[in-house]
Enzyme design. Sequence first.
Site, PDB file in Angstrom:
ATOM      1  N   HIS A  25      52.360  39.680  26.009  1.00 18.97           N
ATOM      2  CA  HIS A  25      51.046  38.859  26.834  1.00 18.97           C
ATOM      3  C   HIS A  25      50.565  37.826  25.916  1.00 18.97           C
ATOM      4  O   HIS A  25      49.665  37.124  26.384  1.00 18.97           O
ATOM      5  CB  HIS A  25      50.225  39.505  27.457  1.00 18.97           C
ATOM      6  CG  HIS A  25      50.588  40.356  28.751  1.00 18.97           C
ATOM      7  ND1 HIS A  25      51.767  40.754  28.868  1.00 18.97           N
ATOM      8  CD2 HIS A  25      49.855  40.721  29.629  1.00 18.97           C
ATOM      9  CE1 HIS A  25      51.726  41.630  30.009  1.00 18.97           C
ATOM     10  NE2 HIS A  25      50.753  41.460  30.362  1.00 18.97           N
ATOM     11  N   GLY A  69      57.370  37.087  28.031  1.00 17.20           N
ATOM     12  CA  GLY A  69      57.628  37.928  28.828  1.00 17.20           C
ATOM     13  C   GLY A  69      56.839  37.958  30.186  1.00 17.20           C
ATOM     14  O   GLY A  69      57.540  38.316  31.076  1.00 17.20           O
ATOM     15  N   GLU A  81      55.969  46.805  39.401  1.00 18.08           N
ATOM     16  CA  GLU A  81      55.153  46.074  40.279  1.00 18.08           C
ATOM     17  C   GLU A  81      56.243  44.751  40.533  1.00 18.08           C
ATOM     18  O   GLU A  81      55.988  43.651  40.430  1.00 18.08           O
ATOM     19  CB  GLU A  81      53.929  45.344  39.343  1.00 18.08           C
ATOM     20  CG  GLU A  81      53.239  46.307  38.885  1.00 18.08           C
ATOM     21  CD  GLU A  81      52.050  45.898  37.974  1.00 18.08           C
ATOM     22  OE1 GLU A  81      52.284  45.077  36.886  1.00 18.08           O
ATOM     23  OE2 GLU A  81      50.782  46.235  38.243  1.00 18.08           O
ATOM     24  N   GLU A  95      51.075  42.715  45.410  1.00 12.54           N
ATOM     25  CA  GLU A  95      49.599  42.280  44.414  1.00 12.54           C
ATOM     26  C   GLU A  95      49.209  40.992  44.637  1.00 12.54           C
ATOM     27  O   GLU A  95      49.730  40.051  44.954  1.00 12.54           O
ATOM     28  CB  GLU A  95      49.876  42.541  43.173  1.00 12.54           C
ATOM     29  CG  GLU A  95      48.838  42.191  42.100  1.00 12.54           C
ATOM     30  CD  GLU A  95      49.420  41.985  40.895  1.00 12.54           C
ATOM     31  OE1 GLU A  95      50.344  42.780  40.301  1.00 12.54           O
ATOM     32  OE2 GLU A  95      48.564  41.614  39.810  1.00 12.54           O
ATOM     33  N   CYS A 115      43.419  41.971  36.561  1.00 10.84           N
ATOM     34  CA  CYS A 115      43.874  40.502  36.805  1.00 10.84           C
ATOM     35  C   CYS A 115      43.370  39.937  38.045  1.00 10.84           C
ATOM     36  O   CYS A 115      43.167  38.663  38.264  1.00 10.84           O
ATOM     37  CB  CYS A 115      45.507  40.427  36.490  1.00 10.84           C
ATOM     38  SG  CYS A 115      46.338  41.927  37.401  1.00 10.84           S
ATOM     39  N   CYS A 116      43.441  40.563  39.171  1.00  6.65           N
ATOM     40  CA  CYS A 116      43.131  40.250  40.590  1.00  6.65           C
ATOM     41  C   CYS A 116      41.813  39.589  40.700  1.00  6.65           C
ATOM     42  O   CYS A 116      41.700  38.342  41.145  1.00  6.65           O
ATOM     43  CB  CYS A 116      43.546  41.370  41.570  1.00  6.65           C
ATOM     44  SG  CYS A 116      45.209  41.732  41.532  1.00  6.65           S
TER      45      CYS A 116
HETATM   46  O1  FUB Z   1      48.262  41.751  32.652  1.00  2.47           O
HETATM   47  C1  FUB Z   1      48.931  40.974  33.314  1.00  2.47           C
HETATM   48  C2  FUB Z   1      48.854  41.296  34.835  1.00  2.47           C
HETATM   49  O2  FUB Z   1      48.801  42.806  34.868  1.00  2.47           O
HETATM   50  C3  FUB Z   1      50.062  41.059  35.715  1.00  2.47           C
HETATM   51  O3  FUB Z   1      50.146  39.826  36.361  1.00  2.47           O
HETATM   52  C4  FUB Z   1      49.718  42.019  36.802  1.00  2.47           C
HETATM   53  O4  FUB Z   1      50.800  42.339  37.768  1.00  2.47           O
HETATM   54  C5  FUB Z   1      49.405  43.390  36.094  1.00  2.47           C
HETATM   55  O5  FUB Z   1      50.663  43.823  35.496  1.00  2.47           O
HETATM   56 ZN    ZN Z   2      46.642  40.940  39.860  1.00  2.00          ZN
END
Ligand code: FUB
Ligand code: ZN
Length: 650
Positions: free
Chosen positions: A138, A189, A322, A338, A417-418
């Site tokens: 990430h 990634g 996911e 998601e 993240c959401c």
């Molecule tokens: O860390 C990144 C986020 O975590 C992703 O976009 C989500 O789907 C979860 O995997």
């Molecule tokens: Zn999310």
Amino acid sequence: MASPDFHPMSAVPFTRVVINDQFWLPRQETNRKITIPYVQSMSEKTGRFDSFKLTHANPEGGWVFGMPNPPIYWDSDVAKWIEAASYSLATHFDADLAGKVEEIVELIAASQQDDSYLNVHFTTVDPDGRWTNLRDLHELYCAGHLIEAAVAHFEATGNRTLLDPMISYIDYIASTFGPEPGKRRGYPGHEEIELALVRIWKTTGERRFLDLASYFIDERGKLPHYFDIESDERNEDDKNVEEWPHTIGLRHDVKQAHLPVREQTTAEGHSVRAMYLYDGMAGVAAGTGDEGLMAACRTLWDNVTNRRMYITGGVGSTSEGERFTVDHDLPSDTAYAETCASIGLVNWATRMLQAEGDSHYADVAERVLYNGFLSGVSLAGDTFFYANLLEVDPQAPYFRRRERIKPFRQGWFDTACCPPNVIRTLAALGRYFYSENSTGVAVHLYVSGEVTAHVGDKVVTLKQETRYPWDGDVAITMELDQPTEFDLRLRIPGWCNDAKLEINDSPVEHQTDKGYVLLHRVWKSGDMVVLRLAMPVERIYSDRRVSSSTGKVALQRGPIVYCLEEVDNSTGLNALVLPRDAELHSNFEESQLGGVATISVSAQKIGRDTGEPLYSTNPGKPTTTTIKAVPYAVWGNREQGEMLVWINEA
Ligand code: FUB
Ligand code: ZN
């Protein structure tokens, strides 16, 4: 494809859009007063903000994904909060919030290393790991979110405290990755930096940012495969592992890296990553005029929206990875959908809409915003769905196994993240409603309020009055300093079968071009256009290949998808059968769920009472009952219980 006479449009910035309605305004107010402060307090409490001090002082302690805290994605969570707070400040200045934003932004800037590198996880706990595993860790995803934050902060404040460090970080990234000899041919990634580079290119006009985005997009999936090269360099034997399911994250298709992107025809892998990639692809295609890349976007769009999207606009059919699975595999009770993927889809749709001007894109953006996105946050604004299921039985053991999939919204998540994605989306919601170009203004979504659009060198203000989405009448009044010639494009929503138009009280025959009525004239102040969109309750059926909804019906009125909840209909929602000819009644209930139109209809409840053998020849005696449906987006705001979108029909 865009019409030959269509000029690409830009979104009217949310700062020139006033929202003054009964649907979105309360949600935005809650976002500003409750949710943004809530995400701030969680970011403080969990150590996310302090992680930029690089002292490794994390109150939660512990390990995530086998790595010491701070985890690999914390930069992105903080970045999304900065973005949301910056948008909020741009429309509602608040000295305390502004002070907090400056404090965090300065902390981030101070965490930048001498060579311009900026990432809390690697700087703090794994300095030798820098750029060794783009596939899983990430780094470029976090960089992308920080770039978006820097742009938002700069646009809101004019302050370059974060923008300049991010520009030097991008230049450092560009000196590390690229096709030139001596650079590594890497790419992320988890996509995100591509769309962020498009964004910072638009803000600064610096072409090198668009070129870097273009490189990341076109390098993806090429051979020799960069993720395999990296894996060899790490002496790991984990290249594109296909065994199921524990190694799912290692597969190239989960990262949309199984083929060069121009050869990809189906949406594969992790749904959030896919949406962010396609958004970046569309941005690069539009920015460079690359028709081949735009054609790939169209192909993927067709696959996602015609074969792999839920009726709520959710995407991602399984929690294993996911991800997307195969065409028409859209299970209701094990959906993933998601919230971040919904947001990604809205942004991709908007990018396609600006480039092509076709209402299909706005139809999807609307479907997602009113349903599978908004379901992600509670009416109170302090709990969230990560996965947005279409059928829930709280007794099902399924829910006990997955932290992120619960039959109720949660206050926070290990990977959070959401929630910060929701706050940045709601705070800048106005950006999805209108577009402008040198010839006119397009109205994509109907919301009471006002827009000030720039049509070439002319400034035009349009006032919109409507009770949408509860009523389909929309009045748009011109507020102009002088008579002004321009195009007004009004979207006729895909769900509407009967649209009538009046100009200054006279009915007008209309035709649509790519789903928009095009009205060209010299407009005068006070001119009023009225659109009357018939909005009956509709029965919606799925393609028979979607096995979980075959033989079932969903209820929709205007853009709103409905569901049944146990609190209104008792348990056993799957024992309800809707007769095909039963009359559907819509009723606005001021005191329900913040004020919503509900639907009532007579139905049969089938099946046997309990107390008999598990299997028997007795079908039971049907009983008649009246059932009530509520908008899907607001389910789960009362008592916990079952929920169902697709209802049996006979
Ligand atoms: O860390 C990144 C986020 O975590 C992703 O976009 C989500 O789907 C979860 O995997
Ligand atoms: Zn999310």
